[in-house]
Scaffold this active site. Structure first.
Site, PDB file in Angstrom:
ATOM      1  N   TYR A 200       1.030  -1.113  -0.410  1.00  0.00           N
ATOM      2  CA  TYR A 200       0.452  -0.154  -0.103  1.00  0.00           C
ATOM      3  C   TYR A 200       0.849   1.546  -0.102  1.00  0.00           C
ATOM      4  O   TYR A 200       1.781   1.565   0.806  1.00  0.00           O
ATOM      5  CB  TYR A 200      -0.750  -0.060   0.927  1.00  0.00           C
ATOM      6  CG  TYR A 200      -1.326  -0.728   1.156  1.00  0.00           C
ATOM      7  CD1 TYR A 200      -1.067  -2.466   1.381  1.00  0.00           C
ATOM      8  CD2 TYR A 200      -3.230  -0.721   0.852  1.00  0.00           C
ATOM      9  CE1 TYR A 200      -2.597  -2.837   2.047  1.00  0.00           C
ATOM     10  CE2 TYR A 200      -4.582  -0.960   0.836  1.00  0.00           C
ATOM     11  CZ  TYR A 200      -4.185  -2.696   1.602  1.00  0.00           C
ATOM     12  OH  TYR A 200      -5.089  -4.045   1.284  1.00  0.00           O
ATOM     13  N   LYS A 296     -11.775  -4.712   2.868  1.00  0.00           N
ATOM     14  CA  LYS A 296     -13.134  -4.920   3.696  1.00  0.00           C
ATOM     15  C   LYS A 296     -14.819  -5.175   3.225  1.00  0.00           C
ATOM     16  O   LYS A 296     -15.920  -5.809   3.609  1.00  0.00           O
ATOM     17  CB  LYS A 296     -13.925  -3.859   4.610  1.00  0.00           C
ATOM     18  CG  LYS A 296     -12.806  -3.703   6.615  1.00  0.00           C
ATOM     19  CD  LYS A 296     -12.248  -5.059   6.710  1.00  0.00           C
ATOM     20  CE  LYS A 296     -10.933  -5.065   7.225  1.00  0.00           C
ATOM     21  NZ  LYS A 296     -10.504  -6.302   7.295  1.00  0.00           N
ATOM     22  N   TYR A 384      -6.637  -5.541   9.949  1.00  0.00           N
ATOM     23  CA  TYR A 384      -7.062  -5.701   8.807  1.00  0.00           C
ATOM     24  C   TYR A 384      -7.648  -7.359   8.402  1.00  0.00           C
ATOM     25  O   TYR A 384      -7.830  -7.815   7.598  1.00  0.00           O
ATOM     26  CB  TYR A 384      -5.428  -5.449   7.754  1.00  0.00           C
ATOM     27  CG  TYR A 384      -5.463  -5.189   6.801  1.00  0.00           C
ATOM     28  CD1 TYR A 384      -5.293  -6.753   6.506  1.00  0.00           C
ATOM     29  CD2 TYR A 384      -5.740  -4.542   5.733  1.00  0.00           C
ATOM     30  CE1 TYR A 384      -5.041  -7.039   4.999  1.00  0.00           C
ATOM     31  CE2 TYR A 384      -5.100  -4.606   4.598  1.00  0.00           C
ATOM     32  CZ  TYR A 384      -5.479  -5.739   3.818  1.00  0.00           C
ATOM     33  OH  TYR A 384      -5.000  -5.973   2.832  1.00  0.00           O
TER      34      TYR A 384
HETATM   35  P1  FAS Z   1     -22.307  -7.786  -5.922  1.00  0.00           P
HETATM   36  O1  FAS Z   1     -22.581  -7.261  -6.037  1.00  0.00           O
HETATM   37  O2  FAS Z   1     -21.131  -9.069  -5.818  1.00  0.00           O
HETATM   38  O3  FAS Z   1     -23.232  -9.155  -6.277  1.00  0.00           O
HETATM   39  C1  FAS Z   1     -25.360  -8.558  -6.435  1.00  0.00           C
HETATM   40  C2  FAS Z   1     -25.411  -9.108  -7.190  1.00  0.00           C
HETATM   41  O4  FAS Z   1     -27.108  -9.296  -7.598  1.00  0.00           O
HETATM   42  C3  FAS Z   1     -24.840  -9.052  -8.135  1.00  0.00           C
HETATM   43  O5  FAS Z   1     -24.523 -10.357  -8.982  1.00  0.00           O
HETATM   44  C4  FAS Z   1     -26.083  -8.360  -8.916  1.00  0.00           C
HETATM   45  O6  FAS Z   1     -26.147  -9.314 -10.891  1.00  0.00           O
HETATM   46  C5  FAS Z   1     -27.706  -9.337  -8.867  1.00  0.00           C
HETATM   47  N1  FAS Z   1     -28.738  -8.796  -9.023  1.00  0.00           N
HETATM   48  C6  FAS Z   1     -28.447  -6.516  -8.512  1.00  0.00           C
HETATM   49  N2  FAS Z   1     -29.975  -5.843  -8.863  1.00  0.00           N
HETATM   50  C7  FAS Z   1     -30.137  -7.454  -9.001  1.00  0.00           C
HETATM   51  C8  FAS Z   1     -31.850  -7.687  -8.928  1.00  0.00           C
HETATM   52  N3  FAS Z   1     -33.068  -6.482  -9.442  1.00  0.00           N
HETATM   53  N4  FAS Z   1     -32.429  -8.591  -9.281  1.00  0.00           N
HETATM   54  C9  FAS Z   1     -31.691 -10.001  -8.896  1.00  0.00           C
HETATM   55  N5  FAS Z   1     -30.364 -10.342  -9.014  1.00  0.00           N
HETATM   56  C10 FAS Z   1     -30.077  -8.265  -8.677  1.00  0.00           C
HETATM   57  N6  FAS Z   1     -14.129  -5.422  -2.022  1.00  0.00           N
HETATM   58  C11 FAS Z   1     -12.821  -5.512  -1.221  1.00  0.00           C
HETATM   59  O7  FAS Z   1     -12.473  -6.101  -0.139  1.00  0.00           O
HETATM   60  N7  FAS Z   1     -11.987  -5.456  -1.987  1.00  0.00           N
HETATM   61  C12 FAS Z   1     -11.774  -5.115  -3.982  1.00  0.00           C
HETATM   62  O8  FAS Z   1     -10.758  -4.896  -4.065  1.00  0.00           O
HETATM   63  C13 FAS Z   1     -12.927  -4.915  -4.413  1.00  0.00           C
HETATM   64  N8  FAS Z   1     -13.403  -4.103  -5.025  1.00  0.00           N
HETATM   65  C14 FAS Z   1     -14.335  -3.391  -5.889  1.00  0.00           C
HETATM   66  C15 FAS Z   1     -14.207  -3.096  -7.300  1.00  0.00           C
HETATM   67  C16 FAS Z   1     -15.550  -2.597  -7.347  1.00  0.00           C
HETATM   68  C17 FAS Z   1     -15.982  -2.002  -9.281  1.00  0.00           C
HETATM   69  C18 FAS Z   1     -16.899  -2.670  -6.884  1.00  0.00           C
HETATM   70  C19 FAS Z   1     -18.254  -2.505  -7.405  1.00  0.00           C
HETATM   71  C20 FAS Z   1     -16.799  -3.314  -5.596  1.00  0.00           C
HETATM   72  C21 FAS Z   1     -15.741  -3.923  -5.423  1.00  0.00           C
HETATM   73  N9  FAS Z   1     -15.294  -4.321  -3.963  1.00  0.00           N
HETATM   74  C22 FAS Z   1     -13.794  -5.038  -3.304  1.00  0.00           C
HETATM   75  C23 FAS Z   1     -16.762  -4.810  -3.243  1.00  0.00           C
HETATM   76  C24 FAS Z   1     -17.127  -6.184  -2.951  1.00  0.00           C
HETATM   77  O9  FAS Z   1     -16.328  -7.397  -3.624  1.00  0.00           O
HETATM   78  C25 FAS Z   1     -18.281  -6.719  -2.714  1.00  0.00           C
HETATM   79  O10 FAS Z   1     -18.068  -6.359  -1.214  1.00  0.00           O
HETATM   80  C26 FAS Z   1     -19.283  -7.396  -3.161  1.00  0.00           C
HETATM   81  O11 FAS Z   1     -19.044  -8.113  -4.192  1.00  0.00           O
HETATM   82  C27 FAS Z   1     -20.470  -7.849  -2.338  1.00  0.00           C
HETATM   83  O12 FAS Z   1     -20.715  -8.828  -2.734  1.00  0.00           O
HETATM   84  P2  FAS Z   1     -22.534  -9.255  -2.389  1.00  0.00           P
HETATM   85  O13 FAS Z   1     -23.340  -8.417  -1.156  1.00  0.00           O
HETATM   86  O14 FAS Z   1     -22.483  -9.748  -2.982  1.00  0.00           O
HETATM   87  O15 FAS Z   1     -22.820  -7.619  -4.160  1.00  0.00           O
HETATM   88  C1  PHB Z   2      -7.254  -6.557  -4.841  1.00  0.00           C
HETATM   89  O1  PHB Z   2      -6.734  -7.479  -4.117  1.00  0.00           O
HETATM   90  O2  PHB Z   2      -7.580  -6.710  -5.020  1.00  0.00           O
HETATM   91  C2  PHB Z   2      -6.913  -5.829  -3.219  1.00  0.00           C
HETATM   92  C3  PHB Z   2      -5.912  -6.175  -1.779  1.00  0.00           C
HETATM   93  C4  PHB Z   2      -6.532  -5.589  -1.037  1.00  0.00           C
HETATM   94  C5  PHB Z   2      -7.224  -3.992  -0.421  1.00  0.00           C
HETATM   95  C6  PHB Z   2      -7.799  -4.327  -2.239  1.00  0.00           C
HETATM   96  C7  PHB Z   2      -8.242  -4.168  -3.331  1.00  0.00           C
HETATM   97  O3  PHB Z   2      -7.603  -3.615  -0.092  1.00  0.00           O
END
Ligand code: FAS
Ligand code: PHB
Length: 389
Positions: A200, A296, A384
């Site tokens: 980081y 997280k 963490y």
């Molecule tokens: P999700 O959003 O993963 O899943 C929700 C599901 O519901 C999707 O498949 C969607 O298609 C579906 N859905 C939506 N609307 C619907 C409807 N009306 N009817 C039926 N289905 C529907 N977290 C980290 O810890 N580290 C990261 O680096 C990280 N990077 C991320 C990058 C991006 C671009 C995003 C958006 C999130 C990121 N996150 C990261 C957070 C991510 O990992 C979420 O915490 C995780 O996907 C949460 O999972 P769900 O709660 O299942 O939601």
């Molecule tokens: C990742 O590997 O996508 C990643 C790891 C640590 C973070 C965020 C994203 O804090």
């Protein structure tokens, strides 16, 4: 059709809940807006807390994770050309696991399908009806045909842009939000990671993160402007900017290559309260969002699922509603602590557009204190690796 628990959303939250409930004989139906391949195509999280690892094993889907994941005992914090390590195992006795969200979601899909899980893809027009009654039901369409799913409970696992949170009346729900004035430009490349732990990095030019998925799949991020789009960044420009934001010894060792995925994620802190309304429960991104700095997002989804799974099992097996009645209170208590850690690490490591010279001095003093204080590093490590469920 009827089920005990209707689950809206086939991401990690919905699938993990479905699999855990299935293991206790509780029937679910998962309604997913997209296809399995589309869901698996989203590149997101990479770090699992030990609580998530245990849940995957409890769900009977931990084998590939145990075989293929990396265990990380610590991480590196870099600032300019300097760096120091924070040893999670020394401070907390535990570690984190590096295993991509894509892979654990794949494992969950494979298990649900192998065990006859009822997964409905390409659903549209999902409406949660009578959530505040004793007889909720979900209506939706597939291929233009209206369907109805009667159920005892609804788990809203449909992410930040889903319909579940919107089902709770504005007179009931309270929302808390902070939008950050920058985003993360992330790439995936089939190259060996630059270091054996995550880096980081704070730099004058902005934040950077060096992460990984396996020995030949690396994940890198740089802080970028919200006005940027991935097309604005050639691979070459990305690599050159990343090298400027990490210590020289790592920049020289960096193996670059073509990006196989490139995307920009906005950064937001968001929580909605309560996470239950009648027979509707919100889980994961449907209820809360964190900036990914503290890793997280996915891990707070896991603790929601832990609390809801335990509450529903207690209800169906013992007729005791105490767990589901306290779900929102217990989930939110842990979520707000994760929100604080994610907000604090984002403020610590990112350059703000309107940062004064004094603000910069505060940021540098905070990093220096983290470098020099074992107590500060213990606090960072406790957050963490994941606070207790
Ligand atoms: P999700 O959003 O993963 O899943 C929700 C599901 O519901 C999707 O498949 C969607 O298609 C579906 N859905 C939506 N609307 C619907 C409807 N009306 N009817 C039926 N289905 C529907 N977290 C980290 O810890 N580290 C990261 O680096 C990280 N990077 C991320 C990058 C991006 C671009 C995003 C958006 C999130 C990121 N996150 C990261 C957070 C991510 O990992 C979420 O915490 C995780 O996907 C949460 O999972 P769900 O709660 O299942 O939601
Ligand atoms: C990742 O590997 O996508 C990643 C790891 C640590 C973070 C965020 C994203 O804090």
């Amino acid at each position: 059709m009827r089920t005990q628990v209707a689950i809206i959303g086939g991401g990690p939250s919905g699938l993990l809940l479905s699999q855990l409930l299935h293991r206790r004989g509780i029937d679910t139906v998962v309604l997913e807006r997209k296809t399995r391949d589309y869901v698996l195509g989203r590149i997101r999280a990479g770090i699992l807390e030990s609580g998530f690892v245990e849940l995957m094993r409890e769900a009977g889907v931990g084998a590939r994770m145990d075989a293929e994941s990396f265990t990380h005992e610590g991480t590196v914090i870099a600032y300019g050309d300097e760096e120091f390590g924070i040893n999670f195992r020394e401070h907390t006795g535990t570690d984190v696991v590096v295993y991509g969200q894509t892979e654990l979601t794949r494992d969950l899909y494979d298990a649900r399908e192998a065990e006859g899980g009822k997964l409905v893809f390409n659903v549209e027009n999902v409406v949660i009806n009578d959530a505040d009654s004793d007889a909720p039901f979900v209506t939706y369409t597939v291929d233009g045909v209206e369907q109805r799913l009667d159920c005892d409970y609804v788990a809203g696992c449909d992410g930040f842009h889903g319909v579940s949170r919107q089902t709770i009346p504005l007179t009931v729900r309270r929302e808390y939000e902070k939008v950050y004035p920058f985003g993360w430009l992330g790439i995936l490349s089939e190259t060996p990671p630059v270091h054996d732990e995550l880096i980081y990095s704070w730099s004058e030019r902005g934040f950077a993160l060096c992460s990984m998925r396996n020995a030949n799949l690396s994940r890198y991020y740089i802080q970028c402007s919200l006005s940027d789009s991935p097309e604005d960044w050639s691979d070459e420009n990305f690599w050159e900017e990343l090298k400027r934001r990490i210590p020289a010894r790592h920049a020289e060792a960096l193996v670059t290559g073509p990006s196989i995925e490139k995307s920009i994620a906005p950064l937001r802190s968001f929580v909605t309260e309560p996470m239950r309304w009648g027979r509707l429960f919100l889980c994961g991104d449907a209820a809360h969002i964190v900036p990914p700095t503290g890793a997280k997002g996915l891990n707070t989804a896991a603790s929601d699922i832990h609390y809801l799974d335990h509450g529903l099992v207690q209800f169906y097996e013992e007729g005791d509603a105490e767990g589901i009645d306290r779900y929102s209170e217990k989930a939110l208590a842990r979520i707000w602590k994760a929100e604080r850690f994610s907000w604090a690490t984002t403020n610590l490591l990112h350059r703000y557009p309107d940062q004064s010279e004094f603000d910069l001095k505060m940021q540098q003093a905070e990093i220096a204190f983290l470098r020099d204080s074992s107590a500060a590093q213990k606090v960072f490590a406790q957050n963490y690796v994941g606070l207790p469920y």
